[in-house]
Design a protein around this motif. Structure first.
Motif, short mmCIF file in Angstrom:
data_model
loop_
_atom_site.label_atom_id
_atom_site.label_comp_id
_atom_site.label_asym_id
_atom_site.label_seq_id
_atom_site.Cartn_x
_atom_site.Cartn_y
_atom_site.Cartn_z
N ALA A 118 0.85 -1.19 0.00
CA ALA A 118 0.00 0.00 0.00
C ALA A 118 0.88 1.24 0.00
O ALA A 118 1.95 1.27 0.60
N VAL A 119 0.43 2.25 -0.70
CA VAL A 119 1.16 3.51 -0.80
C VAL A 119 0.42 4.52 0.06
O VAL A 119 -0.81 4.60 0.03
N ALA A 120 1.17 5.28 0.82
CA ALA A 120 0.54 6.31 1.65
C ALA A 120 -0.09 7.38 0.77
O ALA A 120 0.31 7.58 -0.37
N ALA A 121 -1.09 8.05 1.31
CA ALA A 121 -1.73 9.16 0.59
C ALA A 121 -0.68 10.24 0.33
O ALA A 121 0.28 10.38 1.09
N PRO A 122 -0.86 11.01 -0.72
CA PRO A 122 0.08 12.11 -0.98
C PRO A 122 0.13 13.07 0.21
O PRO A 122 -0.84 13.18 0.97
N PRO A 123 1.25 13.77 0.39
CA PRO A 123 1.36 14.72 1.49
C PRO A 123 0.26 15.78 1.45
O PRO A 123 -0.18 16.18 0.37
N ALA A 124 -0.16 16.23 2.62
CA ALA A 124 -1.24 17.21 2.73
C ALA A 124 -0.94 18.49 1.93
O ALA A 124 -1.85 19.07 1.32
N GLU A 125 0.30 18.91 1.91
CA GLU A 125 0.66 20.13 1.17
C GLU A 125 0.39 19.95 -0.33
O GLU A 125 -0.15 20.84 -0.99
N PHE A 143 -1.58 18.59 -15.78
CA PHE A 143 -3.00 18.64 -15.48
C PHE A 143 -3.51 17.26 -15.05
O PHE A 143 -4.24 17.13 -14.07
N ALA A 144 -3.10 16.24 -15.78
CA ALA A 144 -3.50 14.87 -15.43
C ALA A 144 -2.98 14.50 -14.04
O ALA A 144 -3.69 13.88 -13.25
N ARG A 145 -1.78 14.91 -13.74
CA ARG A 145 -1.19 14.60 -12.42
C ARG A 145 -1.96 15.32 -11.31
O ARG A 145 -2.18 14.76 -10.24
N MET A 146 -2.37 16.57 -11.56
CA MET A 146 -3.18 17.30 -10.57
C MET A 146 -4.48 16.55 -10.30
O MET A 146 -4.89 16.42 -9.15
N LEU A 147 -5.14 16.09 -11.35
CA LEU A 147 -6.38 15.33 -11.18
C LEU A 147 -6.14 14.04 -10.40
O LEU A 147 -6.93 13.68 -9.52
N ALA A 148 -5.05 13.36 -10.71
CA ALA A 148 -4.73 12.10 -10.02
C ALA A 148 -4.46 12.35 -8.54
O ALA A 148 -4.95 11.62 -7.68
N PHE A 149 -3.68 13.39 -8.24
CA PHE A 149 -3.39 13.70 -6.84
C PHE A 149 -4.67 14.09 -6.10
O PHE A 149 -4.89 13.67 -4.97
N HIS A 150 -5.50 14.87 -6.75
CA HIS A 150 -6.76 15.27 -6.11
C HIS A 150 -7.60 14.03 -5.77
O HIS A 150 -8.11 13.90 -4.66
N ALA A 151 -7.71 13.11 -6.71
CA ALA A 151 -8.49 11.89 -6.48
C ALA A 151 -7.87 11.05 -5.36
O ALA A 151 -8.58 10.51 -4.51
N ALA A 152 -6.54 10.96 -5.34
CA ALA A 152 -5.85 10.19 -4.29
C ALA A 152 -6.01 10.83 -2.92
O ALA A 152 -6.08 10.14 -1.92
N CYS A 153 -6.10 12.14 -2.89
CA CYS A 153 -6.25 12.86 -1.61
C CYS A 153 -7.68 12.74 -1.08
O CYS A 153 -7.89 12.57 0.11
N VAL A 154 -8.64 12.84 -1.97
CA VAL A 154 -10.05 12.78 -1.57
C VAL A 154 -10.42 11.37 -1.11
O VAL A 154 -11.13 11.19 -0.13
N SER A 155 -9.94 10.37 -1.83
CA SER A 155 -10.27 8.97 -1.51
C SER A 155 -8.99 8.14 -1.47
O SER A 155 -8.71 7.37 -2.40
N ASP A 206 -6.73 5.23 -1.16
CA ASP A 206 -6.95 3.78 -1.12
C ASP A 206 -5.64 3.01 -1.16
O ASP A 206 -5.64 1.79 -1.25
N GLY A 207 -4.53 3.73 -1.12
CA GLY A 207 -3.23 3.07 -1.13
C GLY A 207 -2.72 2.68 -2.49
O GLY A 207 -1.66 2.08 -2.61
N ALA A 208 -3.47 3.01 -3.55
CA ALA A 208 -3.03 2.67 -4.91
C ALA A 208 -1.89 3.58 -5.34
O ALA A 208 -1.85 4.75 -5.00
N ALA A 209 -0.96 3.02 -6.09
CA ALA A 209 0.19 3.79 -6.58
C ALA A 209 -0.15 4.62 -7.80
O ALA A 209 0.59 5.53 -8.17
N GLU A 210 -1.28 4.31 -8.46
CA GLU A 210 -1.71 5.03 -9.66
C GLU A 210 -3.21 5.30 -9.57
O GLU A 210 -3.94 4.58 -8.92
N ARG A 211 -3.62 6.34 -10.29
CA ARG A 211 -5.05 6.67 -10.40
C ARG A 211 -5.42 6.80 -11.85
O ARG A 211 -4.65 7.31 -12.66
N GLN A 212 -6.62 6.35 -12.17
CA GLN A 212 -7.16 6.50 -13.52
C GLN A 212 -7.59 7.96 -13.70
O GLN A 212 -8.30 8.51 -12.86
#
Length: 121
Positions: free
Chosen positions: A23-30, A74-86, A88-94
């Motif tokens: 499992a991967v930790a959620a991205p840093p709060a900053e 832009f894609a990375r911003m969306l991925a980080f936002h999704a990882a921060c909101v939910s 789940d420990g995934a290393a990648e986001r769709q």
């Protein structure tokens, strides 16, 4: 019999079952705050609409004016936002970005891991 023997030999040569994904930790709060703030600014300007699942809609002409690096950011911003909101420990986001007509402009798995060791070097 030979097929069974060959199968057993192949299994013996393997290192065993693959290790479970860590499992991967959620991205840093900053980083979460920065991604959220940037997306909200774009939404306020009417440039995009996005959700917490990594999907966004933007005008086709705006997408076409962007370069490959900006598409990636832009894609990375969306991925980080999704990882921060939910988280789940995934290393990648769709990530899926559509134009105003619903045509997919970009659909990709985007890494959301952050190498904190590289940031401190």
């Amino acid at each position: 019999m030979r097929l069974l023997l060959a199968s057993l030999l192949l299994l013996a040569a393997c290192d065993g079952p693959p290790a479970p994904k860590q499992a991967v930790a959620a991205p840093p709060a900053e980083l979460c705050g920065q991604a959220s703030k940037a997306l909200e600014q774009l939404k306020t300007k009417g440039a995009i609409d996005y959700d917490s699942k990594g999907e966004a809609t933007m005008p086709q002409d705006a997408w076409m004016r962007m370069g490959a690096t900006e598409h990636s950011q832009f894609a990375r911003m969306l991925a980080f936002h999704a990882a921060c909101v939910s988280p789940d420990g995934a290393a990648e986001r769709q990530v899926r970005i559509r134009n105003e007509s619903g045509i997919i402009l970009l659909e990709n798995m985007v890494p959301v891991t952050v190498d904190l060791g590289a940031a401190t070097d």
